[in-house]
Design an enzyme around this catalytic site. Structure first.
Site, short mmCIF file in Angstrom:
data_model
loop_
_atom_site.label_atom_id
_atom_site.label_comp_id
_atom_site.label_asym_id
_atom_site.label_seq_id
_atom_site.Cartn_x
_atom_site.Cartn_y
_atom_site.Cartn_z
N GLU A 69 0.84 -1.21 0.00
CA GLU A 69 0.00 0.00 0.00
C GLU A 69 0.87 1.26 0.00
OE1 GLU A 69 -3.15 2.02 -0.62
OE2 GLU A 69 -3.54 -0.08 -0.18
N GLU A 76 1.71 6.31 -7.11
CA GLU A 76 0.63 7.19 -7.55
C GLU A 76 1.03 8.66 -7.43
OE1 GLU A 76 -2.98 6.17 -5.50
OE2 GLU A 76 -3.39 4.52 -6.88
#
Length: 175
Positions: A69, A76
């Site tokens: 994560e 991102e």
């Protein structure tokens, strides 16, 4: 735009790492969800009094999901920065693949959790050891089958036509 941090050696490296964790906790809902699930599982590990090897396997599975994560969040952020400056066709592909790594590690961790935590958890409700092991294996098999079915559906969908964001493709990446 923020200034680069001065190199403060080892202390600075830890400070940067904690800044990254703080950012993820404050801004990433899925990261917070993973942390809550990890906390619940940590309580189960201690409550079920797992042996050291089983506890280590569960902790590693949780750590892999959390690390995936964090990698996803970092990827991102970089992709979003690059796209703001100059759109690139692989941006959505990079973000999707990064998110896919989180999904993969989460499913794997769920299978590990089912196999390791399942038997002692089921025994606490009064079922025998053989039943507990059988149920945990069935749960792991169900998770594995669900993952496989999901992959087959994705493969079939990709054969029927382009993926929803294939318009981002420059032709250099198979979509």
């Amino acid at each position: 735009m923020s200034r680069p941090k001065p190199d403060r050696g080892l202390v600075g490296a830890f400070a940067n790492a904690f800044d990254g964790l703080r950012y993820a906790i404050r801004t990433q809902r899925t990261f917070r969800i993973h942390l809550i699930i990890a906390a619940v599982i940590a309580v189960l590990v201690f409550a079920l009094d797992l042996d050291a090897v089983d506890a280590a396997v569960v902790v590693m599975a949780m750590a892999l999901v959390i690390a995936a994560e964090l990698f996803n969040t970092g990827i991102e952020a970089v992709v979003d920065l690059l796209v703001q400056q100059n759109h690139h066709s692989a941006a959505q592909i990079a973000k999707d693949i990064s998110a896919g790594s989180v999904l993969t590690t989460t499913v794997a961790a769920a299978i590990v959790g089912s196999l390791v935590l399942g038997p002692p958890l089921v025994r606490t409700v009064g079922l025998g050891p053989e039943t507990a092991v059988m149920l945990s294996r069935w749960a792991a098999a169900a998770l594995l089958i669900a993952g496989a079915v999901g992959l087959v559906r994705l493969l079939r969908r990709s054969r029927r036509g382009p993926l929803p964001h294939a318009s981002y493709s420059s032709g250099n990446h198979p979509v």
